[in-house]
Design a protein around this motif. Structure first.
Motif, PDB file in Angstrom:
ATOM      1  N   GLN A 137       0.847  -1.193   0.000  1.00 53.78           N
ATOM      2  CA  GLN A 137       0.000   0.000   0.000  1.00 53.78           C
ATOM      3  C   GLN A 137       0.881   1.241   0.000  1.00 53.78           C
ATOM      4  O   GLN A 137       1.890   1.297   0.696  1.00 53.78           O
ATOM      5  N   ALA A 138       0.496   2.223  -0.803  1.00 48.87           N
ATOM      6  CA  ALA A 138       1.218   3.490  -0.849  1.00 48.87           C
ATOM      7  C   ALA A 138       0.225   4.635  -0.717  1.00 48.87           C
ATOM      8  O   ALA A 138      -0.826   4.622  -1.361  1.00 48.87           O
ATOM      9  N   ARG A 139       0.553   5.605   0.115  1.00 52.47           N
ATOM     10  CA  ARG A 139      -0.247   6.829   0.220  1.00 52.47           C
ATOM     11  C   ARG A 139       0.575   7.982  -0.347  1.00 52.47           C
ATOM     12  O   ARG A 139       1.731   8.167   0.030  1.00 52.47           O
ATOM     13  N   VAL A 140      -0.029   8.751  -1.221  1.00 49.20           N
ATOM     14  CA  VAL A 140       0.670   9.841  -1.903  1.00 49.20           C
ATOM     15  C   VAL A 140       0.072  11.171  -1.459  1.00 49.20           C
ATOM     16  O   VAL A 140      -1.112  11.429  -1.694  1.00 49.20           O
ATOM     17  N   MET A 175      -3.698  10.220  -1.904  1.00 47.23           N
ATOM     18  CA  MET A 175      -4.176   9.135  -2.745  1.00 47.23           C
ATOM     19  C   MET A 175      -3.646   7.829  -2.171  1.00 47.23           C
ATOM     20  O   MET A 175      -2.495   7.772  -1.738  1.00 47.23           O
ATOM     21  N   THR A 176      -4.461   6.790  -2.184  1.00 43.55           N
ATOM     22  CA  THR A 176      -4.040   5.492  -1.669  1.00 43.55           C
ATOM     23  C   THR A 176      -4.059   4.472  -2.795  1.00 43.55           C
ATOM     24  O   THR A 176      -5.063   4.340  -3.505  1.00 43.55           O
ATOM     25  N   PHE A 177      -2.957   3.777  -2.973  1.00 40.99           N
ATOM     26  CA  PHE A 177      -2.834   2.717  -3.971  1.00 40.99           C
ATOM     27  C   PHE A 177      -2.536   1.415  -3.238  1.00 40.99           C
ATOM     28  O   PHE A 177      -1.603   1.358  -2.425  1.00 40.99           O
ATOM     29  N   SER A 178      -3.301   0.363  -3.520  1.00 37.54           N
ATOM     30  CA  SER A 178      -3.164  -0.893  -2.780  1.00 37.54           C
ATOM     31  C   SER A 178      -3.237  -2.089  -3.709  1.00 37.54           C
ATOM     32  O   SER A 178      -4.029  -2.099  -4.666  1.00 37.54           O
ATOM     33  N   SER A 179      -2.437  -3.097  -3.405  1.00 34.34           N
ATOM     34  CA  SER A 179      -2.573  -4.367  -4.109  1.00 34.34           C
ATOM     35  C   SER A 179      -3.897  -5.012  -3.700  1.00 34.34           C
ATOM     36  O   SER A 179      -4.384  -4.809  -2.590  1.00 34.34           O
ATOM     37  N   THR A 180      -4.474  -5.800  -4.589  1.00 32.20           N
ATOM     38  CA  THR A 180      -5.756  -6.456  -4.307  1.00 32.20           C
ATOM     39  C   THR A 180      -5.590  -7.942  -4.055  1.00 32.20           C
ATOM     40  O   THR A 180      -6.593  -8.646  -3.865  1.00 32.20           O
ATOM     41  N   ARG A 181      -4.355  -8.413  -4.028  1.00 33.17           N
ATOM     42  CA  ARG A 181      -4.061  -9.832  -3.783  1.00 33.17           C
ATOM     43  C   ARG A 181      -2.612  -9.936  -3.344  1.00 33.17           C
ATOM     44  O   ARG A 181      -1.822  -8.996  -3.529  1.00 33.17           O
ATOM     45  N   PRO A 182      -2.211 -11.061  -2.761  1.00 31.89           N
ATOM     46  CA  PRO A 182      -0.793 -11.256  -2.448  1.00 31.89           C
ATOM     47  C   PRO A 182       0.040 -11.231  -3.736  1.00 31.89           C
ATOM     48  O   PRO A 182      -0.405 -11.721  -4.785  1.00 31.89           O
ATOM     49  N   LEU A 183       1.209 -10.667  -3.659  1.00 32.38           N
ATOM     50  CA  LEU A 183       2.101 -10.587  -4.815  1.00 32.38           C
ATOM     51  C   LEU A 183       3.129 -11.711  -4.758  1.00 32.38           C
ATOM     52  O   LEU A 183       3.708 -11.984  -3.718  1.00 32.38           O
ATOM     53  N   ASN A 188       5.085  -6.488  -8.687  1.00 26.59           N
ATOM     54  CA  ASN A 188       5.265  -5.115  -8.244  1.00 26.59           C
ATOM     55  C   ASN A 188       3.935  -4.361  -8.327  1.00 26.59           C
ATOM     56  O   ASN A 188       3.033  -4.751  -9.073  1.00 26.59           O
ATOM     57  N   VAL A 189       3.822  -3.306  -7.546  1.00 26.03           N
ATOM     58  CA  VAL A 189       2.716  -2.359  -7.666  1.00 26.03           C
ATOM     59  C   VAL A 189       3.278  -1.048  -8.209  1.00 26.03           C
ATOM     60  O   VAL A 189       4.271  -0.529  -7.680  1.00 26.03           O
ATOM     61  N   SER A 190       2.662  -0.524  -9.269  1.00 24.44           N
ATOM     62  CA  SER A 190       3.058   0.754  -9.849  1.00 24.44           C
ATOM     63  C   SER A 190       1.860   1.685  -9.852  1.00 24.44           C
ATOM     64  O   SER A 190       0.715   1.234  -9.994  1.00 24.44           O
ATOM     65  N   PHE A 191       2.113   2.980  -9.710  1.00 24.12           N
ATOM     66  CA  PHE A 191       1.029   3.945  -9.833  1.00 24.12           C
ATOM     67  C   PHE A 191       1.471   5.106 -10.708  1.00 24.12           C
ATOM     68  O   PHE A 191       2.663   5.368 -10.884  1.00 24.12           O
ATOM     69  N   ALA A 192       0.480   5.788 -11.264  1.00 23.47           N
ATOM     70  CA  ALA A 192       0.733   6.984 -12.072  1.00 23.47           C
ATOM     71  C   ALA A 192      -0.195   8.090 -11.598  1.00 23.47           C
ATOM     72  O   ALA A 192      -1.389   7.868 -11.417  1.00 23.47           O
ATOM     73  N   VAL A 193       0.372   9.269 -11.387  1.00 19.64           N
ATOM     74  CA  VAL A 193      -0.391  10.450 -10.992  1.00 19.64           C
ATOM     75  C   VAL A 193      -0.095  11.541 -12.009  1.00 19.64           C
ATOM     76  O   VAL A 193       1.073  11.887 -12.236  1.00 19.64           O
ATOM     77  N   GLY A 194      -1.158  12.084 -12.622  1.00 18.57           N
ATOM     78  CA  GLY A 194      -0.982  13.085 -13.661  1.00 18.57           C
ATOM     79  C   GLY A 194      -1.104  14.511 -13.151  1.00 18.57           C
ATOM     80  O   GLY A 194      -1.908  14.802 -12.261  1.00 18.57           O
ATOM     81  N   PHE A 195      -0.294  15.395 -13.734  1.00 19.70           N
ATOM     82  CA  PHE A 195      -0.324  16.830 -13.426  1.00 19.70           C
ATOM     83  C   PHE A 195      -0.493  17.615 -14.730  1.00 19.70           C
ATOM     84  O   PHE A 195      -0.226  17.100 -15.825  1.00 19.70           O
TER      85      PHE A 195
END
Length: 212
Positions: A137-140, A175-183, A188-195
Motif C-alpha cells: 500500500q502506498a499513500r501519496v 491518494m491510496t494505492f493498494s494491491s488487491t491480492r498477495p504478490l 510489483n505495484v506501480s502507480f501513475a499520478v498526472g499533473f
C-alpha cells in the motif's frame, strides 16, 4: 526470510512547483523471518537513476518500528540501484520485524508528449523481491501549493513487469494505492499520478554531467 507480512506501506510527499520535484518517502516494511538462525536483516534496492539521470538519492534514516536507529550499509550496484543492507552481520533476526526507511529523491517526474501531461509514474516495491508479499500500500500526499495542478488522471497496476492488471486506488490527496491480492516473487505495484503540463521543470544536467 519467510515472507513479507504486511508489505510496503509507503508515505510519499511530492514538493515543489515549477521547480525540480522532490519525492520524500517514508517506507514501512514488516517482514517475518524464520525462528531459526538464517537471516541477519533486510536488503532493499532503491533507484538512484530515473529516465536516464540521477535521482540524487539521499537516505535520511533507517529505524525499527519503534524509531530506534538500525545499523545499515549502502552500496551501488551495476543496475543503477542503491542496495541497503539493514542489520548486523553478528546478529540473527527472528519472527516479525518492522523496518522504517526514510529517503528523498529528486527529478522523478516526466513530461509525456503523447498525453501532454507531467506524470509521476513510480514502482512502489520493485520487481527484485524473492519472497511473496502479502500486501503493498502506498499513500501519496501532494504539497498544497501544487494540488491545483493535479489533472485527475490516476492509475494503478500490479503484477510482473509490463502487467496491465489493475490494483486499487482511492482519494485525491492523499491518494491510496493498494494491491488487491498477495504478490508473488518478482511482482510489483506501480502507480501513475498526472499533473498539468509543465508543472515541474525538466531535469537539467550539472556542469560535471555535461563534461562527463
Amino acid at each position: 526470510m519467510k515472507r513479507i507480512l504486511l508489505g510496503l506501506g509507503g508515505l510519499f510527499l511530492i514538493v515543489g512547483s515549477v521547480l525540480s520535484p522532490t519525492l520524500k518517502t517514508i517506507e514501512r516494511i514488516t517482514a517475518v523471518f524464520p525462528s531459526f538462525d538464517q537471516n541477519h536483516g533486510l536488503e532493499r534496492a532503491l533507484p538512484n537513476k530515473y529516465d536516464g539521470h540521477t535521482t540524487n538519492l539521499h537516505i535520511e534514516s533507517v529505524a525499527d518500528g519503534n524509531g530506534v536507529p538500525l545499523t545499515y550499509s549502502d552500496t551501488n550496484s551495476t543496475n543503477d540501484m542503491t542496495i541497503l543492507r539493514i542489520g548486523d552481520a553478528d546478529t540473527f533476526v527472528h519472527d516479525e520485524k518492522t523496518y522504517v526507511i526514510t529517503y528523498t529523491q529528486h527529478d522523478v517526474t516526466r513530461y509525456f508528449t503523447d498525453t501532454n501531461d507531467d506524470e509521476l509514474y513510480w514502482d512502489v516495491n520493485g520487481t527484485g523481491w524473492s519472497q511473496e508479499i502479502q500486501r503493498v500500500q502506498a499513500r501519496v500526499f501532494v504539497e498544497k501549493g501544487i494540488t491545483s495542478s493535479l489533472n485527475g488522471k490516476v492509475s494503478c497496476y500490479q503484477g510482473y513487469s509490463g502487467s496491465h492488471e489493475s490494483c486499487a486506488s482511492l482519494g485525491t490527496s492523499p491518494m491510496t494505492f493498494s494491491s488487491t491480492r498477495p504478490l508473488q516473487p518478482g511482482e510489483n505495484v506501480s502507480f501513475a499520478v498526472g499533473f498539468m503540463p509543465h508543472t515541474f521543470s525538466e531535469y537539467q544536467m550539472t556542469a560535471g554531467e555535461k563534461l562527463w
